[in-house]
Design a protein around this motif. Sequence first.
Motif, mmCIF file in Angstrom:
data_model
loop_
_atom_site.group_PDB
_atom_site.id
_atom_site.type_symbol
_atom_site.label_atom_id
_atom_site.label_comp_id
_atom_site.label_asym_id
_atom_site.label_seq_id
_atom_site.Cartn_x
_atom_site.Cartn_y
_atom_site.Cartn_z
ATOM 1 N N GLY A 16 0.969 -1.445 0.039
ATOM 2 C CA GLY A 16 -0.340 0.020 0.248
ATOM 3 C C GLY A 16 0.850 0.900 -0.337
ATOM 4 O O GLY A 16 0.013 2.630 0.321
ATOM 5 N N HIS A 17 1.651 1.576 -0.112
ATOM 6 C CA HIS A 17 2.958 2.597 -0.515
ATOM 7 C C HIS A 17 2.112 3.832 -0.899
ATOM 8 O O HIS A 17 1.553 3.515 -2.306
ATOM 9 C CB HIS A 17 3.714 1.849 -1.338
ATOM 10 N N LYS A 18 2.337 5.050 -0.439
ATOM 11 C CA LYS A 18 1.802 6.529 -1.214
ATOM 12 C C LYS A 18 3.255 6.816 -1.071
ATOM 13 O O LYS A 18 3.524 6.890 -1.034
ATOM 14 C CB LYS A 18 0.627 6.373 -0.151
ATOM 15 N N ASN A 19 2.836 8.146 -1.692
ATOM 16 C CA ASN A 19 3.307 9.665 -2.446
ATOM 17 C C ASN A 19 2.998 9.919 -0.610
ATOM 18 O O ASN A 19 1.728 9.493 -0.240
ATOM 19 C CB ASN A 19 3.030 10.239 -3.436
ATOM 20 N N ALA A 20 3.655 11.282 -0.208
ATOM 21 C CA ALA A 20 3.236 11.906 1.591
ATOM 22 C C ALA A 20 1.495 12.300 0.685
ATOM 23 O O ALA A 20 1.351 12.650 1.581
ATOM 24 C CB ALA A 20 4.089 13.388 0.895
ATOM 25 N N HIS A 21 1.073 13.096 -0.432
ATOM 26 C CA HIS A 21 -0.138 13.582 -0.339
ATOM 27 C C HIS A 21 -0.506 12.182 -0.577
ATOM 28 O O HIS A 21 -2.053 12.923 0.496
ATOM 29 C CB HIS A 21 -0.287 14.582 -1.617
ATOM 30 N N GLU A 22 -0.931 11.320 -1.164
ATOM 31 C CA GLU A 22 -2.139 10.045 -0.965
ATOM 32 C C GLU A 22 -2.127 10.213 1.008
ATOM 33 O O GLU A 22 -2.838 9.745 1.309
ATOM 34 C CB GLU A 22 -1.400 8.548 -1.654
ATOM 35 N N TYR A 23 -0.419 9.432 1.041
ATOM 36 C CA TYR A 23 -0.579 9.321 2.687
ATOM 37 C C TYR A 23 -1.054 10.259 3.137
ATOM 38 O O TYR A 23 -2.187 9.857 5.137
ATOM 39 C CB TYR A 23 0.730 8.433 2.893
ATOM 40 N N SER A 28 9.460 10.043 8.153
ATOM 41 C CA SER A 28 10.225 8.740 6.467
ATOM 42 C C SER A 28 10.837 7.640 7.729
ATOM 43 O O SER A 28 11.119 7.486 8.895
ATOM 44 C CB SER A 28 11.805 9.555 6.260
ATOM 45 N N SER A 29 10.952 6.681 6.700
ATOM 46 C CA SER A 29 11.614 5.094 6.837
ATOM 47 C C SER A 29 12.760 5.352 7.595
ATOM 48 O O SER A 29 13.789 4.502 8.253
ATOM 49 C CB SER A 29 11.191 3.837 5.932
ATOM 50 N N ASN A 30 13.496 6.541 6.623
ATOM 51 C CA ASN A 30 15.078 6.019 7.181
ATOM 52 C C ASN A 30 15.828 7.802 6.790
ATOM 53 O O ASN A 30 15.106 8.451 6.196
ATOM 54 C CB ASN A 30 15.880 5.007 6.330
ATOM 55 N N TRP A 78 9.047 14.502 2.796
ATOM 56 C CA TRP A 78 7.303 13.923 2.828
ATOM 57 C C TRP A 78 7.100 14.205 4.760
ATOM 58 O O TRP A 78 6.000 14.347 4.407
ATOM 59 C CB TRP A 78 8.628 12.176 3.639
ATOM 60 N N GLU A 79 7.894 14.439 4.984
ATOM 61 C CA GLU A 79 7.143 14.781 6.608
ATOM 62 C C GLU A 79 7.405 16.920 6.784
ATOM 63 O O GLU A 79 5.374 16.714 7.425
ATOM 64 C CB GLU A 79 8.559 15.286 7.608
ATOM 65 N N ALA A 80 7.051 16.871 5.566
ATOM 66 C CA ALA A 80 6.648 18.651 5.713
ATOM 67 C C ALA A 80 5.160 18.503 4.930
ATOM 68 O O ALA A 80 4.207 18.677 5.482
ATOM 69 C CB ALA A 80 7.793 19.273 5.051
ATOM 70 N N THR A 81 5.013 17.683 3.876
ATOM 71 C CA THR A 81 3.899 17.221 3.096
ATOM 72 C C THR A 81 2.740 16.609 4.195
ATOM 73 O O THR A 81 1.510 17.277 3.903
ATOM 74 C CB THR A 81 4.200 16.597 1.816
ATOM 75 N N ALA A 133 13.076 20.785 12.652
ATOM 76 C CA ALA A 133 13.421 21.854 12.189
ATOM 77 C C ALA A 133 12.354 21.214 11.509
ATOM 78 O O ALA A 133 11.386 22.624 10.949
ATOM 79 C CB ALA A 133 14.655 22.185 11.835
ATOM 80 N N THR A 134 11.684 20.506 10.733
ATOM 81 C CA THR A 134 10.648 20.696 9.608
ATOM 82 C C THR A 134 9.565 21.124 10.071
ATOM 83 O O THR A 134 8.557 21.468 9.827
ATOM 84 C CB THR A 134 10.871 19.164 8.720
ATOM 85 N N ALA A 135 9.057 20.195 11.181
ATOM 86 C CA ALA A 135 8.017 20.060 12.405
ATOM 87 C C ALA A 135 7.739 21.828 12.505
ATOM 88 O O ALA A 135 6.476 21.825 12.507
ATOM 89 C CB ALA A 135 7.783 18.756 12.872
#
Length: 501
Positions: free
Chosen positions: A181-188, A213-215, A224-227, A271-273
């Motif tokens: 079920g891998h998704k891009n950041a917007h989908e997830y 992120s997984s790593n 990923w986190e930002a989106t 910092a991203t959060a």
Amino acid sequence: MTSAHLTLDPAFRTGTVDRRLFGSFVEHMGRSVYTGVYEPDHPSADEDGLRTDVLDLVRELGVTVVRYPGGNFVSNYRWEDGVGPRESRPSRLDLAWRSVESNAFGLNEFMTWARKAGVEPMLALNLGTRGPAEAVDLLEYTNYPSGTTLSDLRRSHGAEQPHDVRMWCLGNELDGPWQMGHKNAHEYGRVAAETARAFKRFDPGLELVACGSSNAYIDTFASWEATVLEHTYEFVDYISLHAYYDPVGCDVDSFLASAAEMDQMISAITATADHVGAKLRNKKKIKLSFDEWNVWYQSRFAGETSLDWRPAPELIEDVYDVTDAVVVGSLLVTLLRHADRVGAACQAQLANVIAPVMTRPQGPAWRQTIFHPFAQTARHARGTVLRVEPTSPVVETDRYGEVPTLWATATHDEESGDVVLFAVHRGREEALTLTAGVQAFPGARVVEHIVLHDEDTTAVNTAEQPERVRPRPVDGTKAEDGLLTVELPPVSWSMIRLTTR
């Protein structure tokens, strides 16, 4: 012999020690569950089929929270398969680890185990092959008292009282193409936000963890986190981090300095959060859940496609040596140094699979080397984390450049009067003399100094020699005239406990 210095002062604080920092992880992977925590025909098994020898070690380890049931496993898991009469439960293929899952151990068995182990459950949701509707069904089954179809189904399964799970992971590593079920950041982000919205409507006090992120090496790290947080910031309380440190293919000095990477990763995601919070004009501070971390000889693993379909195979059962234990100690130091933002952490995993506890089917359970720094830190790190800024020599590493040989933190428990210093000496050649100013703690005296060190840094614990590597007391460490002096052997982890009482 070289020297280092630091100062301990209760006026300089990082944050409060959250007991959830000392979490672990039980996934349906390899022998983590079956012949790990659960083995009904084992000589030590209780009436619920739980290995009491493992339960004893879990309590000794000091685990406070356990993430379940995955991990990659959860993204193809139907929670309904693991409840109800065992004879009616279906066997399924686990696509994550190419194994056959009997479902003999499921949600209610885990909750029984968690209660006996004295740990808080952290449940992960399948947002890979399933979505918000199935997640809300699980929430109703798990947390609603009675009077609905799913809550009454739970009661019919023998769990009359709701489990009242407070912490939920909104999926697992869905940024990774290996994930079902891998998704891009917007989908997830959209799926996670809608699931979180429903969970908060059920109970605004639930604590929710969005997938980070997984790593740190994946191409979408931080973006990923930002989106994801732009979609979920209003509803979630944590963003997750995952990291494993591999000794293979890495120079020893870089491996010993693995905490430098964890430190940078935590700072980057914090910092991203905060950037997203500022962008959204939301004053809430998102906390971090480092809910997968450990040393893992990952390069020795040939990958999921190399596995044969069978139940509970031996899988990734790494044997840890002294160097690995020192690295684990340094990672714990790092988590504490970020106690202002890291609110939960789970060492992966608890039994057999890259684990502090090893077992043999029908046989013994024993402590791996990495068990000891975790157990001692969980036992003694209480109260407030002090801001500690050591000065020490540096060592040159291929991966991180120059890093300090000393990596340290300290805690102060006003209630008990304890001041505890955790110190890792990453140098391999000489002992390190550490002087710590403790003038701000009048009358402080050393109660205990233990060190994990061995002249043979490749020494391991086995079923035949379960106590080959263990922490040992050090005599003669004293605090006099406001100065603590400690000798740290090369490649060592130390815990020095002082009292002000």
